[in-house]
Design a protein around this motif. Structure first.
Motif, PDB file in Angstrom:
ATOM      1  N   LYS A 243       0.831  -1.207   0.000  1.00 27.25           N
ATOM      2  CA  LYS A 243       0.000   0.000   0.000  1.00 27.25           C
ATOM      3  C   LYS A 243       0.862   1.252   0.000  1.00 27.25           C
ATOM      4  N   LEU A 244       2.012   1.181   0.692  1.00 28.71           N
ATOM      5  CA  LEU A 244       2.943   2.314   0.692  1.00 28.71           C
ATOM      6  C   LEU A 244       3.530   2.499  -0.701  1.00 28.71           C
ATOM      7  N   GLY A 245       3.935   1.369  -1.329  1.00 30.82           N
ATOM      8  CA  GLY A 245       4.380   1.396  -2.719  1.00 30.82           C
ATOM      9  C   GLY A 245       5.679   2.105  -2.965  1.00 30.82           C
ATOM     10  N   ALA A 246       6.522   2.237  -1.959  1.00 32.82           N
ATOM     11  CA  ALA A 246       7.787   2.942  -2.147  1.00 32.82           C
ATOM     12  C   ALA A 246       8.775   2.088  -2.923  1.00 32.82           C
ATOM     13  N   VAL A 247       9.654   2.742  -3.661  1.00 31.22           N
ATOM     14  CA  VAL A 247      10.756   2.066  -4.344  1.00 31.22           C
ATOM     15  C   VAL A 247      12.030   2.573  -3.706  1.00 31.22           C
ATOM     16  N   GLN A 248      12.616   1.744  -2.842  1.00 39.30           N
ATOM     17  CA  GLN A 248      13.777   2.168  -2.082  1.00 39.30           C
ATOM     18  C   GLN A 248      14.481   0.943  -1.539  1.00 39.30           C
ATOM     19  N   ASP A 249      15.681   1.150  -1.035  1.00 36.28           N
ATOM     20  CA  ASP A 249      16.367   0.068  -0.344  1.00 36.28           C
ATOM     21  C   ASP A 249      15.632  -0.182   0.959  1.00 36.28           C
ATOM     22  N   GLU A 250      15.275  -1.425   1.205  1.00 34.94           N
ATOM     23  CA  GLU A 250      14.443  -1.732   2.354  1.00 34.94           C
ATOM     24  C   GLU A 250      15.299  -2.167   3.534  1.00 34.94           C
ATOM     25  N   PRO A 251      15.058  -1.618   4.712  1.00 38.22           N
ATOM     26  CA  PRO A 251      15.897  -1.916   5.872  1.00 38.22           C
ATOM     27  C   PRO A 251      15.713  -3.334   6.369  1.00 38.22           C
ATOM     28  N   GLN A 252      16.739  -3.843   7.026  1.00 40.74           N
ATOM     29  CA  GLN A 252      16.659  -5.157   7.644  1.00 40.74           C
ATOM     30  C   GLN A 252      16.151  -5.010   9.078  1.00 40.74           C
TER      31      GLN A 252
END
Length: 261
Positions: A243-252
């Motif tokens: 739903k957020l739909g962001a395109v980014q490096d995702e944190p661990q």
């Protein structure tokens, strides 16, 4: 005279279906990581728990004596080999990610997915090397279960199916849809072979990636409940990420048992 499907191809297709079931069921762990380390609320509705536990015992036996031992051996192979398998499996799955990006109405993500697939399939040698990642085009996960969640379809009750594992009804339906959808079609022996390699590699690589989490959950007093709730939380986070739909490096997020890709 009717044209019949060659026996080797029929056998290969049957093996692929069985392995896909093992991959999605026995690992019982979604690979996607949400875009934030803050978990969202989730609810578990398990009215058929006694029946689910019986099927879970069967699935666990298959995992204990087949899938998990192979995955542990795989983790002892050179890192370069494991990275190649992981990258190839991820790249071959990008078309379905692209379809779900479109169904979720996320144009930015769909363009990113398409770009990654084109670059990695060519420069990255059919996806063995994640060239896109090296130049800063981050990868994300997306599946039909997430899409249904983005569409605000309720998760429904917990269902435990033989080999298909633990999921809510929404995600179980998403798995079935994924089996049916084939972006590559059925018109090339080369594609069929690559699909078989992808499936086998995905089974082993996916289970190996899930080992740290499942080994931790096995220490809990009730493995069924621990795994069921962990999956419910992860899938809730995954839908929120869609739903957020962001395109980014995702944190661990270590508290979620996320594995580095």
């Amino acid at each position: 005279m009717p044209i019949t499907k060659p026996a080797p191809l029929l056998v290969r297709s049957t093996v692929v279906v069985a392995l896909v079931a093992l991959a999605s069921g026995c690992t019982s762990t979604p690979t996607a990581k949400p875009g934030s380390c803050e978990s969202v609320p989730y609810a578990v509705h398990d009215p058929a728990e006694p029946v689910n536990r019986g099927i879970f015992a069967f699935n666990r036996t298959v995992d204990d004596y087949a899938l998990a031992p192979i995955a542990r051996g795989y983790r002892k192979l050179p890192d370069m080999f494991q990275a190649g398998v992981h990258n190839f499996v991820a790249n071959f799955g990008e078309p379905k990610v692209f379809i779900n990006d479109l169904l979720q109405g996320n144009g930015q993500r769909s363009v990113t997915t398409l770009g990654r697939f084109v670059i990695n399939s060519t420069v990255g040698i059919v996806g063995l090397i994640d060239v896109s990642g090296k130049i800063g085009i981050a990868r994300h996960e997306s599946d039909f279960g997430q899409t249904f969640g983005v569409w605000d379809i309720a998760p429904g009750p917990i269902v435990e199916l033989p080999l298909l594992g633990t999921a809510n009804l929404r995600d179980a339906t998403g798995k079935v849809v994924s089996f049916v959808v084939d972006p590559f079609g059925d018109n090339s022996d080369t594609v069929q072979t690559l699909s078989t390699i992808k499936t086998v590699g995905g089974v082993v690589d996916g289970r190996a990636e899930a080992l740290p989490l499942t080994d931790q959950l096995r220490k809990q007093p009730d493995y069924y409940v621990a795994l069921r709730d962990a999956i419910a939380q992860r899938r809730a986070d995954f839908v929120a990420d869609g739903k957020l739909g962001a395109v980014q490096d995702e944190p661990q997020c270590p508290e979620r048992g996320g594995a580095n890709e």
